[in-house]
Write a protein that holds these residues in place. Structure first.
Motif, PDB file in Angstrom:
ATOM      1  N   GLU A  67       0.845  -1.199   0.000  1.00  0.00           N
ATOM      2  CA  GLU A  67       0.000   0.000   0.000  1.00  0.00           C
ATOM      3  C   GLU A  67       0.878   1.245   0.000  1.00  0.00           C
ATOM      4  O   GLU A  67       0.553   2.258  -0.615  1.00  0.00           O
ATOM      5  CB  GLU A  67      -0.905   0.034   1.240  1.00  0.00           C
ATOM      6  N   GLU A  68       2.009   1.148   0.727  1.00  0.00           N
ATOM      7  CA  GLU A  68       2.910   2.300   0.790  1.00  0.00           C
ATOM      8  C   GLU A  68       3.461   2.642  -0.595  1.00  0.00           C
ATOM      9  O   GLU A  68       3.688   3.802  -0.927  1.00  0.00           O
ATOM     10  CB  GLU A  68       4.072   2.010   1.753  1.00  0.00           C
ATOM     11  N   TYR A  69       3.711   1.582  -1.410  1.00  0.00           N
ATOM     12  CA  TYR A  69       4.169   1.829  -2.781  1.00  0.00           C
ATOM     13  C   TYR A  69       3.072   2.550  -3.565  1.00  0.00           C
ATOM     14  O   TYR A  69       3.318   3.525  -4.278  1.00  0.00           O
ATOM     15  CB  TYR A  69       4.483   0.505  -3.491  1.00  0.00           C
ATOM     16  N   GLU A  70       1.864   2.030  -3.418  1.00  0.00           N
ATOM     17  CA  GLU A  70       0.727   2.573  -4.164  1.00  0.00           C
ATOM     18  C   GLU A  70       0.540   4.042  -3.833  1.00  0.00           C
ATOM     19  O   GLU A  70       0.342   4.879  -4.724  1.00  0.00           O
ATOM     20  CB  GLU A  70      -0.529   1.758  -3.820  1.00  0.00           C
ATOM     21  N   THR A  71       0.601   4.350  -2.535  1.00  0.00           N
ATOM     22  CA  THR A  71       0.421   5.743  -2.109  1.00  0.00           C
ATOM     23  C   THR A  71       1.436   6.655  -2.780  1.00  0.00           C
ATOM     24  O   THR A  71       1.095   7.733  -3.267  1.00  0.00           O
ATOM     25  CB  THR A  71       0.597   5.865  -0.580  1.00  0.00           C
ATOM     26  N   GLN A  72       2.698   6.204  -2.812  1.00  0.00           N
ATOM     27  CA  GLN A  72       3.737   7.053  -3.394  1.00  0.00           C
ATOM     28  C   GLN A  72       3.503   7.301  -4.877  1.00  0.00           C
ATOM     29  O   GLN A  72       3.703   8.415  -5.369  1.00  0.00           O
ATOM     30  CB  GLN A  72       5.108   6.406  -3.191  1.00  0.00           C
ATOM     31  N   ILE A  73       3.100   6.262  -5.597  1.00  0.00           N
ATOM     32  CA  ILE A  73       2.868   6.443  -7.028  1.00  0.00           C
ATOM     33  C   ILE A  73       1.666   7.353  -7.273  1.00  0.00           C
ATOM     34  O   ILE A  73       1.692   8.228  -8.150  1.00  0.00           O
ATOM     35  CB  ILE A  73       2.665   5.084  -7.736  1.00  0.00           C
ATOM     36  N   GLN A  74       0.639   7.173  -6.460  1.00  0.00           N
ATOM     37  CA  GLN A  74      -0.533   8.030  -6.645  1.00  0.00           C
ATOM     38  C   GLN A  74      -0.173   9.486  -6.407  1.00  0.00           C
ATOM     39  O   GLN A  74      -0.557  10.380  -7.173  1.00  0.00           O
ATOM     40  CB  GLN A  74      -1.648   7.599  -5.685  1.00  0.00           C
ATOM     41  N   GLU A  75       0.633   9.705  -5.366  1.00  0.00           N
ATOM     42  CA  GLU A  75       1.019  11.075  -5.063  1.00  0.00           C
ATOM     43  C   GLU A  75       1.900  11.636  -6.168  1.00  0.00           C
ATOM     44  O   GLU A  75       1.747  12.784  -6.586  1.00  0.00           O
ATOM     45  CB  GLU A  75       1.766  11.104  -3.732  1.00  0.00           C
TER      46      GLU A  75
END
Lengths: 334, 160, 425
Positions: free
Chosen positions: A244-252
């Protein structure tokens, strides 16, 4: 006059030496075919509006032939095994020397790797690249501690130990290439349903490294400079875990840079992917059936949102693609 | 000149022969990191077999991108063993703790405090972010610390 | 050109660790200045003290290596300067020659630095005398095509020995040692080790001499077909010649050589070989002494049958290398003894392919060893023939050697080119 003989000797030797370099290099024709992917691009006779870059999650999951059949989109997958982000950047730069696509699609899985993984994967990506400024760049950025540049320049230094392992393939493909992909897509019709996976491990650090971000920035600005639309994607895959932490970074990141980002892994249901039938390795990559579904889905997105040419209407290019389609279904039947 | 040399050499002869009489100790057997559970000892880098370690609760095979053989993961409930293939043999590459019901050989488990870890294993660790790595030759013991507590324990084998 | 050589030597040497440079400069400078003072004041005692200081420094490091390897005291970490055995002896030879007034002390610091810090010999020798190397360095050097051709040929020949032969044999020996094989395997390792250490050491020397030749610098030969020797006395005249000559001139003869009673002569021989042992390392003392003892027993006798002598000597020398295969002397002796009561030859022949070499490797090994043997036996003739060849033919030889080394050498990723054996001394 008296140096003519010397010159001839040295010249003949140079020829023999060059020949040995070519002979000893693995051809990646019938064995380790992933190594030939990078070079099949050079044989293309059609322009491509869409270019994919990334690791095995692109070359196993996206089929340009399907995308052409669906919407007449001309695309190419410049993926290679374990392609790292700085390699993607150099490969994109190299591609732009040959053509200017309208859209570039980058699979963000490689953001989790911030240093070279293995010499073997480096070789699969780099060995058959044409010599260029980008190849020099990619070698220097990818070399592991005990690799040397000269072993890329003169493959015999790396592969000399094959002297008793040369096969027919080494002689047959001295000067020609065997086509193993279809516009960069590798067909796999095997089915191995998802049953279980290794446990999700806790990481000490979920932030993508500076080097990954810097190369992502470079890819973004390279596309901007060339008026190319960059799309970030996360291909559908159950493993390695996309935290999820990866996903958050890409979304940001995509928000900040005004980029389109599709996480296909999170909408695999909507795409119709069934991990019992659509994968050949228990959920890591899609097989032909899964890739077909994903490619159809994605080609719709592209058609809706991007101004891409329908090349079916172009007689010359359509003819070439018809040949490609025939070969494609031939290979599938095999 | 000659006399001095002779005396010097003779003295030295005696000195070194005396030194030679010390028993030549063999190189110390360095204890590597290994995992013990239910009477079985798992050594990193050793060949793994189900006969030796028992049937796992769950089993997964993961193929890497192009080749390089299979990584196999054997789930034993509280811990997971992953092997890599080397010359057709499956060798132990990682032992990953899944809950606090298993301990390291030295008695450390998940949820133990950072201080307890330090007291047990010492200061000779390598710290990257919040992962603390203790290395003995090719074997590694990795601890991840969050809020002064161990949240992850893994034995790793340096394959290179 | 000399400036270039010196700067280059210093830079490369320092790249292995700046501490190396400190030690060698220490020895070199102190030795230089003590010798120089001899010109003004006839105080020979100073040189003597410096000689002893150099010896003590060398001994200190030999003890240190021994301690760290065999763990007598607590382990410490000091860098052992590269080539200390070679440069210490080379400098001592200079000091003793000055002391004995055989040569004049060098007054030019640059020249002396060049002699002591000449890079090629710091890794593997040879140990040169000042009257020889000093002059070679000081003379006006010419860049000649002839030198280049000979130099490259020699370098490639050395590489041929090292990466084609030595790198293959070491696979077998490593396997035998790591798996604690005994009996016939130990005998095999000894017999093979003779070839290994010869190709490794002389190959390295070939490279040093070849490189020097490129710059028109001629160094003294260190080998003369050593395995054609018929007894140990002859062997030591053909193996590591510069070390043997050093020991002869500066240890054996000063002790009286053979101009004394038989008993005293034998003691002199033992002391000389004792020093040779220490030079290699504290744990080689037994090896040195055994060499001396066998040499004494042989009494320079040779049977009438030349070939039998050569074979017998080869076996003796091979068995003696056991102390190089197993650095722990007690283990070496234990393993050696198994040759005489464990006769597992059938097992050995069945296991030829478990060592890590394939049939192609054995083929290449056999062919290359035969080539080296022929070269050693017919050396003078072959060198004459090559000298007579046209430049073009020589270039062809160089290119062929190059292709052979590049193709069949064991180097690169996955092969761990081991450092030269004699660099450890």
């Amino acid at each position: 006059m008296k140096y003519i003989k010397t010159f001839l000797i040295i010249f003949s030797f140079t020829l023999i030496f060059i020949f040995l370099n070519i002979l000893f290099s693995p051809k990646y024709a019938t064995n380790l075919i992933e190594g030939s992917m990078i070079s099949e691009y050079y044989d293309e006779e059609v322009p491509h509006d869409v270019i994919f870059i990334g690791d095995c999650e692109v070359y196993a999951n996206f089929s340009p032939i399907v995308m052409y059949e669906e919407e007449g989109i001309s695309s190419y997958v410049r993926g290679t095994p374990q392609q790292l982000i700085w390699q993607s950047y150099s490969i994109l730069k190299e591609t732009l020397k040959y053509e200017k696509p309208k859209v570039v699609v980058f699979n963000v899985n490689s953001m989790r790797y911030n240093k070279p993984v293995s010499e073997a994967y480096n070789r699969l990506t780099i060995d058959k690249m044409k010599w260029s400024k980008e190849k020099i760049e990619i070698i220097n950025n990818s070399m592991l501690k005990d690799e040397t540049f000269i072993s890329y320049l003169f493959p015999i230094i790396r592969y000399h130990s094959r002297y008793d392992k040369l096969t027919k393939e080494d002689f047959e493909y001295l000067f020609k290439r065997k086509k193993n992909t279809h516009n960069g897509f590798l067909i796999n019709t095997n089915v191995k349903p998802y049953t279980s996976l290794p446990s999700k491990k806790i990481l000490s650090n979920y932030s993508f490294s500076d080097i990954d971000y810097s190369y992502l920035d470079k890819i973004v600005s390279l596309c901007k400079k060339n008026n190319i639309e960059l799309i970030l994607i996360k291909a559908p895959s159950l493993y390695p875990y996309w935290y999820e932490e990866y996903e958050t970074q890409i979304q940001e990141y995509s928000r900040k840079n005004n980029l389109q980002y599709y996480n296909f892994a999170s909408i695999s249901n909507e795409i119709g992917i069934n991990y019992n039938l659509d994968t050949y390795d228990g959920g890591l990559h899609l097989n032909l059936s899964g890739a077909t579904k994903l490619s159809k889905y994605f080609s719709n997105i592209l058609k809706e949102n991007y101004d891409l040419i329908d090349y079916r209407k172009n007689e010359k290019i359509n003819k070439i693609y018809q040949k490609k389609i025939n070969m494609y279904y031939n290979d599938i039947r095999y | 000149m000659k006399k001095i040399k002779q005396i010097f050499i003779t003295l030295f002869l005696i000195g070194v022969l005396f030194g030679c009489n010390y028993n030549q100790k063999q190189k110390d057997e360095i204890q590597l990191y290994e995992f013990e559970h239910n009477g079985k000892t798992m050594k990193l880098g050793e060949v793994f077999s189900i006969e030796k370690y028992g049937q796992p609760e769950d089993y997964t095979e993961v193929e890497s991108c192009a080749f390089e053989g299979l990584d196999k993961t054997f789930n034993y409930g509280s811990y997971e063993v992953t092997t890599f293939s080397d010359n057709d043999k499956d060798k132990i590459y990682s032992i990953y703790f899944l809950d606090e019901n298993v301990k390291t050989k030295e008695g450390i488990k998940i949820t133990d405090s950072f201080d307890k870890m330090k007291k047990t294993y010492g200061d000779d660790y390598e710290k990257i972010d919040n992962m603390y790595t203790y290395t003995k030759q090719k074997t590694q013991l990795n601890f991840i610390i969050n809020n002064n507590e161990i949240t992850s324990i893994e034995y790793l084998y340096a394959v290179q | 050109m000399n400036i270039f050589i010196l700067i280059f030597s210093i830079l490369i040497y320092a790249s292995f660790g700046i501490y190396n440079l400190i030690y060698i400069l220490l020895s070199t400078l102190i030795s230089f200045f003590s010798a120089k003072t001899l010109k003004k004041s006839k105080r020979k005692k100073l040189i003597l003290i410096v000689i002893i200081l150099n010896i003590l420094l060398l001994l200190f490091f030999k003890l240190y290596i021994y301690n760290n390897f065999f763990g007598i005291f607590e382990k410490t970490s000091i860098i052992v300067p590269i080539g200390i055995s070679y440069y210490t002896f080379q400098i001592i030879s200079y000091l003793i020659d000055v002391y004995n007034e055989k040569i004049d002390a060098e007054t030019n610091l640059f020249n002396f630095l060049l002699y002591a810090l000449y890079l090629p010999y710091l890794f593997i020798g040879p140990i040169s005398r000042y009257s020889q190397l000093g002059n070679q360095l000081k003379k006006k050097k010419k860049i000649k095509l002839e030198n280049f051709i000979y130099g490259f040929m020699r370098i490639l020949f050395g590489l041929f020995k090292k990466v084609i032969i030595a790198q293959r044999i070491i696979v077998i020996i490593n396997y035998i040692v790591e798996n604690n094989f005994t009996g016939s395997y130990v005998l095999l390792s000894c017999l093979l080790y003779s070839i290994l250490i010869y190709c490794d050491f002389s190959g390295g020397i070939d490279i040093v001499l070849g490189v020097s030749n490129l710059f028109d610098i001629k160094l003294v030969e260190n080998f003369d077909s050593p395995y054609l020797s018929e007894n140990l006395k002859e062997f030591w005249k053909r193996w590591n010649i510069t070390l043997s000559n050093f020991l002869k001139d500066y240890v054996y003869i000063p002790l009286g050589g053979n101009r004394v009673s038989k008993i005293r002569n034998n003691i002199n021989i033992l002391i000389t070989f004792f020093v040779s042992g220490i030079w290699h390392g504290i744990n080689y003392i037994l090896w040195g002494l055994l060499n001396g003892i066998i040499l004494i027993i042989e009494n320079n006798k040779k049977s009438k049958n030349r070939i039998l002598n050569i074979i017998f000597n080869y076996i003796i020398v091979s068995l003696l290398w056991i102390f190089f295969i197993y650095p722990n002397s007690i283990e070496a002796l234990t393993k050696l003894s198994t040759i005489f009561y464990e006769f597992n030859y059938i097992s050995l022949f069945k296991n030829l392919f478990i060592f890590g070499l394939e049939i192609s490797d054995y083929l290449i090994l056999i062919i290359s060893i035969v080539i080296i043997m022929i070269f050693d036996i017919k050396k003078l003739r072959i060198k004459e023939e090559i000298k007579k060849m046209t430049t073009n033919k020589k270039i062809i030889i160089i290119l062929i050697l190059f292709l052979l080394v590049i193709t069949f050498g064991r180097y690169g990723i996955g092969f761990n080119v081991n450092e030269f054996i004699y660099s450890k001394f």
